[in-house]
Design an enzyme around this catalytic site. Structure first.
Site, mmCIF file in Angstrom:
data_model
loop_
_atom_site.group_PDB
_atom_site.id
_atom_site.type_symbol
_atom_site.label_atom_id
_atom_site.label_comp_id
_atom_site.label_asym_id
_atom_site.label_seq_id
_atom_site.Cartn_x
_atom_site.Cartn_y
_atom_site.Cartn_z
ATOM 1 N N GLU A 280 35.112 54.468 32.271
ATOM 2 C CA GLU A 280 35.556 53.065 32.141
ATOM 3 C C GLU A 280 36.866 52.848 32.897
ATOM 4 O OE1 GLU A 280 33.538 50.873 31.155
ATOM 5 O OE2 GLU A 280 32.133 52.357 30.400
ATOM 6 N N TRP A 283 35.975 52.419 36.280
ATOM 7 C CA TRP A 283 35.452 51.070 36.572
ATOM 8 C C TRP A 283 36.614 50.141 36.911
ATOM 9 C CZ3 TRP A 283 31.315 48.611 38.055
ATOM 10 C CH2 TRP A 283 30.055 49.156 37.807
ATOM 11 N N TRP A 311 23.779 25.713 41.746
ATOM 12 C CA TRP A 311 24.476 25.591 40.460
ATOM 13 C C TRP A 311 24.373 24.172 39.928
ATOM 14 C CZ3 TRP A 311 25.147 30.242 38.848
ATOM 15 C CH2 TRP A 311 25.540 31.262 39.708
ATOM 16 N N ASN A 346 33.719 43.857 25.260
ATOM 17 C CA ASN A 346 33.060 43.946 26.569
ATOM 18 C C ASN A 346 31.588 43.542 26.529
ATOM 19 O OD1 ASN A 346 32.884 44.812 29.422
ATOM 20 N ND2 ASN A 346 31.526 46.374 28.563
ATOM 21 N N TRP A 364 29.554 30.853 38.414
ATOM 22 C CA TRP A 364 30.348 31.919 37.795
ATOM 23 C C TRP A 364 31.846 31.693 37.974
ATOM 24 C CZ3 TRP A 364 33.607 34.626 40.961
ATOM 25 C CH2 TRP A 364 33.304 34.686 42.329
ATOM 26 N N TRP A 387 32.597 39.168 36.649
ATOM 27 C CA TRP A 387 31.821 37.913 36.714
ATOM 28 C C TRP A 387 30.770 38.000 37.816
ATOM 29 C CZ3 TRP A 387 30.993 33.748 33.726
ATOM 30 C CH2 TRP A 387 31.809 33.615 32.601
HETATM 31 P P1 FAD Z 1 38.000 50.231 26.621
HETATM 32 O O1 FAD Z 1 36.543 50.306 26.394
HETATM 33 O O2 FAD Z 1 38.865 50.957 25.684
HETATM 34 O O3 FAD Z 1 38.224 50.754 28.119
HETATM 35 C C1 FAD Z 1 39.470 51.308 28.547
HETATM 36 C C2 FAD Z 1 39.939 50.614 29.791
HETATM 37 O O4 FAD Z 1 38.999 50.788 30.842
HETATM 38 C C3 FAD Z 1 40.092 49.115 29.631
HETATM 39 O O5 FAD Z 1 41.321 48.785 29.044
HETATM 40 C C4 FAD Z 1 39.959 48.636 31.067
HETATM 41 O O6 FAD Z 1 41.167 48.791 31.765
HETATM 42 C C5 FAD Z 1 38.938 49.604 31.631
HETATM 43 N N1 FAD Z 1 37.597 49.027 31.537
HETATM 44 C C6 FAD Z 1 36.725 49.148 30.515
HETATM 45 N N2 FAD Z 1 35.570 48.518 30.816
HETATM 46 C C7 FAD Z 1 35.723 47.992 32.040
HETATM 47 C C8 FAD Z 1 34.890 47.223 32.906
HETATM 48 N N3 FAD Z 1 33.642 46.890 32.565
HETATM 49 N N4 FAD Z 1 35.371 46.827 34.099
HETATM 50 C C9 FAD Z 1 36.633 47.164 34.484
HETATM 51 N N5 FAD Z 1 37.458 47.904 33.713
HETATM 52 C C10 FAD Z 1 37.021 48.307 32.510
HETATM 53 N N6 FAD Z 1 38.812 43.738 31.917
HETATM 54 C C11 FAD Z 1 40.109 43.492 32.146
HETATM 55 O O7 FAD Z 1 40.951 44.393 31.989
HETATM 56 N N7 FAD Z 1 40.534 42.244 32.546
HETATM 57 C C12 FAD Z 1 39.664 41.213 32.729
HETATM 58 O O8 FAD Z 1 40.084 40.119 33.123
HETATM 59 C C13 FAD Z 1 38.281 41.455 32.461
HETATM 60 N N8 FAD Z 1 37.374 40.440 32.585
HETATM 61 C C14 FAD Z 1 36.047 40.697 32.311
HETATM 62 C C15 FAD Z 1 35.114 39.660 32.471
HETATM 63 C C16 FAD Z 1 33.778 39.890 32.213
HETATM 64 C C17 FAD Z 1 32.775 38.777 32.410
HETATM 65 C C18 FAD Z 1 33.338 41.165 31.801
HETATM 66 C C19 FAD Z 1 31.887 41.435 31.534
HETATM 67 C C20 FAD Z 1 34.248 42.201 31.663
HETATM 68 C C21 FAD Z 1 35.605 41.992 31.918
HETATM 69 N N9 FAD Z 1 36.561 43.027 31.773
HETATM 70 C C22 FAD Z 1 37.882 42.768 32.048
HETATM 71 C C23 FAD Z 1 36.146 44.420 31.490
HETATM 72 C C24 FAD Z 1 36.137 44.830 30.009
HETATM 73 O O9 FAD Z 1 35.459 43.884 29.245
HETATM 74 C C25 FAD Z 1 37.531 45.046 29.431
HETATM 75 O O10 FAD Z 1 38.290 45.877 30.277
HETATM 76 C C26 FAD Z 1 37.491 45.700 28.052
HETATM 77 O O11 FAD Z 1 36.707 44.937 27.179
HETATM 78 C C27 FAD Z 1 38.893 45.842 27.518
HETATM 79 O O12 FAD Z 1 38.891 46.356 26.229
HETATM 80 P P2 FAD Z 1 39.442 47.815 25.941
HETATM 81 O O13 FAD Z 1 40.779 48.008 26.546
HETATM 82 O O14 FAD Z 1 39.314 48.055 24.479
HETATM 83 O O15 FAD Z 1 38.386 48.704 26.741
#
Ligand code: FAD
Length: 492
Positions: A280, A283, A311, A346, A364, A387
């Site tokens: 993650e 990612w 759209w 997420n 989007w 997105w």
């Molecule tokens: P954890 O599951 O604990 O993951 C740890 C870290 O890994 C996160 O803090 C983040 O930095 C990174 N991470 C995890 N999942 C993703 C992912 N799918 N993509 C990129 N990085 C990830 N994340 C953001 O930080 N900022 C945003 O603006 C953002 N917008 C999003 C918009 C959409 C439509 C979607 C589907 C996802 C988005 N995410 C975004 C990714 C993800 O949802 C969040 O990073 C995550 O929910 C943050 O919670 P956490 O820190 O508990 O994640």
């Protein structure tokens, strides 16, 4: 000349730990003046949205306290950064500005301009890295471009070797004989009264570097062992919730990587969870590298095959979506979580984004902007890339024809309806059978749960089957899109 101070310009690195610019400034032996500049004119840097401004306000207060405890200060100014830096340099005699780079092409371009102006005034501009685990210009495909597909990116990432270890905060550094004047934090205008985000944000969040470290350790102590399974359950507090801390740089990805890597595996399940968590974090890295190579990520389809997509303009639908009034409980719970707490799980981000794009056929980019304004963790790369991932127009994206059924998503990932009951209290009285599909419950069942359809809880905004058929028709109307997808994502 060693009495000429260094201006240490804080941006998205609001921490003392693992801060290379700060280490270098301290090591120079010169007095260090820490400064944060609020650029109200919305420089090319994507300005923070309203929810993130709340976080920023409190984060700056924490940084100021941390610097004060170390015998220093944080000077706050508003205005055009170039002008403010020149001003501060003129007043203090500083000949060097030290910054950690922001991994965003617009920010890099702005830095280049600022560096040139400062240079013309005989002031050096030193940029350092630390916002990412690896430099996007070092992680390239065989043909020298950026990666477009996550799996080969992950492989190449690992081949580069582990990220360099985080740096400890400098123990001491010199202060200037006199401090420049600082504006009061309140004057930066980061807090808004309408809406007053603080009302519910305080329930969940404590901004600042100290809390970021506490949050990391809490996650490692209590949650990481089940992360691999719990991370997909919105009703469980099973993820790290570090994203907002990361977004403003209160903690560095290298600090997190190191802490997670050295966590005790204690069995195969934990090893799988650690691996998943690393993926993650990568990612996040992948998204930033995409933005590095495609600066238009938030405004243009990464795959131009989507440029002619039909759209719909649907003001009422968009409003219902933002308010969590679509009649689909998982979508409504997610959108209300976002409004109340500035964050969304997420899995539910994917479902709500898919609903806007595919059920309502709304561009989007409107959803991306809404999230950017309402998420405390808004990140220009992760938000735009995610997105586009959902829309099918992005790199390594989920194909557009894969349309989430919001009811099934709710039943699969929130089987007990815990998440729904937290955020859609008017449905609390419903049993698990109908909690994700109140529109299928009988009038008597709804009445027994105290629900009056269309009054206490909305009827579905669109019928799922109709919406699915309409979305697929819109896709087939888009000429050559499949060709475009293959061309763009076929190679790594
Ligand atoms: P954890 O599951 O604990 O993951 C740890 C870290 O890994 C996160 O803090 C983040 O930095 C990174 N991470 C995890 N999942 C993703 C992912 N799918 N993509 C990129 N990085 C990830 N994340 C953001 O930080 N900022 C945003 O603006 C953002 N917008 C999003 C918009 C959409 C439509 C979607 C589907 C996802 C988005 N995410 C975004 C990714 C993800 O949802 C969040 O990073 C995550 O929910 C943050 O919670 P956490 O820190 O508990 O994640």
């Amino acid at each position: 000349m060693t009495d000429a101070p260094v201006l240490l310009w804080f941006r998205k690195d609001l921490r003392l730990d693992d801060n290379l610019a700060m280490v270098k400034a301290a090591k120079s032996g010169r007095p260090v003046i820490a400064v944060y500049i609020r650029d109200r004119d919305q420089s090319p840097l994507m300005p923070p949205g309203a929810a993130q401004r709340w976080w920023l306000h409190h984060s700056l207060a924490c940084l100021h306290k941390a610097l004060e405890a170390a015998g220093s200060q944080l000077i706050l100014r508003s205005g055009d950064p170039e002008r403010v830096l020149l001003d501060l340099a003129a007043g203090s005699g500083a000949r060097v500005v030290a910054v950690n780079s922001v991994p965003d092409p617009a920010a890099r371009a702005a830095d280049a301009r600022i560096a040139a102006t400062l240079h013309a005034h005989d002031i050096a501009f030193h940029g350092f890295d630390g916002a990412l685990l690896h430099d996007p210009d070092r992680l390239l495909t065989g043909s020298g471009g950026g990666y477009r597909v996550y799996t080969p990116f992950w492989r190449a990432f690992n081949q580069l070797g582990p990220p360099s270890p985080p740096l400890e905060a400098p123990r001491n550094w010199r202060s200037p004989a006199t401090w420049p004047v600082s504006e009061p934090l309140e004057r930066l205008g980061l807090l808004s009264a309408h809406p007053d985000w603080a009302v519910r944000f305080h329930e969940l969040w404590t901004p600042g570097e100290t809390q970021a470290r506490t949050q990391l350790h809490r996650f490692l102590d209590a949650k990481i062992r089940n992360y691999d399974t719990d991370r997909d359950r919105p009703g469980i507090d099973g993820t790290s919730r570090l994203s907002a801390h990361l977004a403003l740089g209160e903690i560095s990805p290298r600090r997190i990587w190191q802490a997670v890597t050295s966590a005790e595996p204690q069995g195969p399940d934990v090893a799988a969870s650690i691996d998943r968590f690393h993926k993650e974090l990568v990612w996040r890295e992948f998204c930033s590298h995409l933005l590095h190579h495609f600066p238009e990520l938030a405004v243009s389809n990464w795959n131009p095959g989507f440029d002619g997509f039909g759209w719909r303009e649907d003001g009422a639908g968009f409003l219902a979506w933002t308010r969590g009034e679509t009649g689909y409980p998982i979508v409504d719970a997610g959108m209300r979580q976002l409004w109340q707490h500035g964050w969304m799980h997420n899995r539910v981000r994917m479902v709500t984004a898919s609903f806007l794009i595919k059920h309502l056929l709304i561009d989007w980019r409107r959803g991306e902007r809404w999230f950017r304004d309402t998420l405390v963790d808004a990140d220009p790369a992760a938000n735009a890339a995610s997105w586009q991932w959902v829309a099918g127009s992005g790199a390594d994206a989920s194909p557009f024809f894969r349309i989430f059924n919001p009811t099934l998503q709710g039943e699969k990932f929130d089987a007990e309806g815990t998440y729904i009951r937290d955020y859609v209290p008017e449905l609390r009285g419903l049993g698990n059978k109908f909690i994700h599909k109140p529109f299928e419950a009988s009038v008597a069942e709804l009445a027994a749960a105290g629900i009056s359809p269309g009054k206490t809880y909305p009827m579905p905004l669109v019928d799922h089957r109709m919406a699915r058929t309409r979305a697929l028709a819109a896709l087939s109307d888009l000429k050559d899109v499949s060709d475009g997808i293959v061309k763009k994502t076929g190679s790594s």
